[in-house]
Design an enzyme around this catalytic site. Structure first.
Site, PDB file in Angstrom:
ATOM      1  N   GLN A 110      -2.377   2.017  -9.263  1.00 18.90           N
ATOM      2  CA  GLN A 110      -1.432   1.367  -8.358  1.00 18.90           C
ATOM      3  C   GLN A 110      -0.140   1.097  -9.136  1.00 18.90           C
ATOM      4  O   GLN A 110      -0.136   0.348 -10.130  1.00 18.90           O
ATOM      5  CB  GLN A 110      -1.975   0.071  -7.720  1.00 18.90           C
ATOM      6  CG  GLN A 110      -1.049  -0.574  -6.689  1.00 18.90           C
ATOM      7  CD  GLN A 110      -0.729   0.337  -5.469  1.00 18.90           C
ATOM      8  OE1 GLN A 110      -1.207   1.452  -5.327  1.00 18.90           O
ATOM      9  NE2 GLN A 110       0.119  -0.140  -4.595  1.00 18.90           N
ATOM     10  N   LEU A 111       0.906   1.739  -8.675  1.00 19.99           N
ATOM     11  CA  LEU A 111       2.216   1.637  -9.329  1.00 19.99           C
ATOM     12  C   LEU A 111       2.567   0.165  -9.573  1.00 19.99           C
ATOM     13  O   LEU A 111       2.364  -0.672  -8.697  1.00 19.99           O
ATOM     14  CB  LEU A 111       3.270   2.279  -8.408  1.00 19.99           C
ATOM     15  CG  LEU A 111       4.689   2.352  -8.967  1.00 19.99           C
ATOM     16  CD1 LEU A 111       4.767   3.352 -10.116  1.00 19.99           C
ATOM     17  CD2 LEU A 111       5.676   2.726  -7.867  1.00 19.99           C
ATOM     18  N   HIS A 112       3.075  -0.140 -10.768  1.00 21.80           N
ATOM     19  CA  HIS A 112       3.488  -1.527 -11.044  1.00 21.80           C
ATOM     20  C   HIS A 112       4.638  -1.536 -12.027  1.00 21.80           C
ATOM     21  O   HIS A 112       4.607  -0.815 -13.028  1.00 21.80           O
ATOM     22  CB  HIS A 112       2.319  -2.357 -11.571  1.00 21.80           C
ATOM     23  CG  HIS A 112       1.595  -1.730 -12.718  1.00 21.80           C
ATOM     24  ND1 HIS A 112       0.643  -0.743 -12.540  1.00 21.80           N
ATOM     25  CD2 HIS A 112       1.697  -1.916 -14.060  1.00 21.80           C
ATOM     26  CE1 HIS A 112       0.175  -0.370 -13.719  1.00 21.80           C
ATOM     27  NE2 HIS A 112       0.808  -1.055 -14.662  1.00 21.80           N
ATOM     28  N   MET A 113       5.624  -2.373 -11.738  1.00 16.17           N
ATOM     29  CA  MET A 113       6.747  -2.556 -12.659  1.00 16.17           C
ATOM     30  C   MET A 113       6.528  -3.867 -13.412  1.00 16.17           C
ATOM     31  O   MET A 113       6.224  -4.895 -12.809  1.00 16.17           O
ATOM     32  CB  MET A 113       8.073  -2.609 -11.894  1.00 16.17           C
ATOM     33  CG  MET A 113       9.276  -2.730 -12.826  1.00 16.17           C
ATOM     34  SD  MET A 113      10.825  -2.961 -11.927  1.00 16.17           S
ATOM     35  CE  MET A 113      10.694  -4.682 -11.454  1.00 16.17           C
TER      36      MET A 113
END
Ligand code: AMP
Length: 200
Positions: A110-113
């Site tokens: 899951q994309l995360h910044m």
């Protein structure tokens, strides 16, 4: 047909590659009220469960996007939204400098910044890999990712070079001084921090 299949995989459809359950931890964390800091219609902010600095947040899209490799031009607006949330979070901690960015090779799905304060003082910061992942080119600024996505319609990262970043000798990210090991680095960072606070 092949194109449709690829698109389906990118969107995390049933034919997408299976990942081990621990890699999916952030999806559960997004629903955890103890970790959730705020949410918008498109994204959620959580506190990093193992913070590598005094202030460490993760901003995640609600849309199912596994990682940067799955991002295309159509995601530019969403990533700009994520960036803007990170920039607003910084204002909660006026005395701390922050960086906004992505790990070149993330460990979690899951994309995360990451939105991380630059003291890098935390009990969870235990290894050279931890430190180097936030203080070398392994940490790719959000602006760089957005530039790539707007220009090329994809994010291209050289995984081989990035792995080398994690093995680099320890060096203080604030003053560049070489550090023998993690305990000496930690002492040095505390000293740098107290110098900074004395100067205020
Ligand atoms: P990376 O995938 O390398 O960009 O980093 C994943 C981040 O997620 C790390 O900073 C971890 O400390 C953090 N993390 C791992 N598991 C959880 C969890 N269950 N809840 C919140 N943060 C987590």
């Amino acid at each position: 047909m092949a194109t449709n299949k690829r698109k389906h995989e990118k969107q995390g459809g049933p034919s997408a590659k299976k990942v081990p359950p621990w890699m999916e931890g952030l999806k559960q964390a997004m629903e955890n009220p103890d970790l959730k800091v705020l949410e918008t219609d498109k994204a959620v902010v959580i506190k990093d469960k193992y913070p590598k600095a005094r202030h460490h947040y993760l901003v995640l899209p609600k849309e199912n996007i596994s990682n940067l490799k799955s991002c295309q031009k159509e995601h530019v607006e969403l990533l700009e939204h994520i960036h803007e949330i990170g920039a607003n979070l910084k204002t909660r901690h006026e005395n701390s400098a922050f960086r906004l960015g992505y790990h070149a090779i993330p460990s979690m799905s899951q994309l995360h910044m990451h939105v991380i304060s630059q003291d890098m003082i935390s009990d969870c910061m235990k290894t050279k890999k931890h430190y180097n992942s936030f203080t070398t080119d392994y940490f790719v600024p959000s602006e760089t990712i957005l530039k790539m996505l707007k220009r090329d319609g994809k994010v291209d990262i050289n995984a081989k070079d990035m792995k080398l970043c994690l093995e680099m000798n320890l060096r203080c990210h604030l003053c560049g001084e070489s550090q023998k090991n993690i305990p000496t680095l930690k002492k040095h960072l505390l000293l740098e921090d107290s110098k900074k606070n004395r100067g205020k």
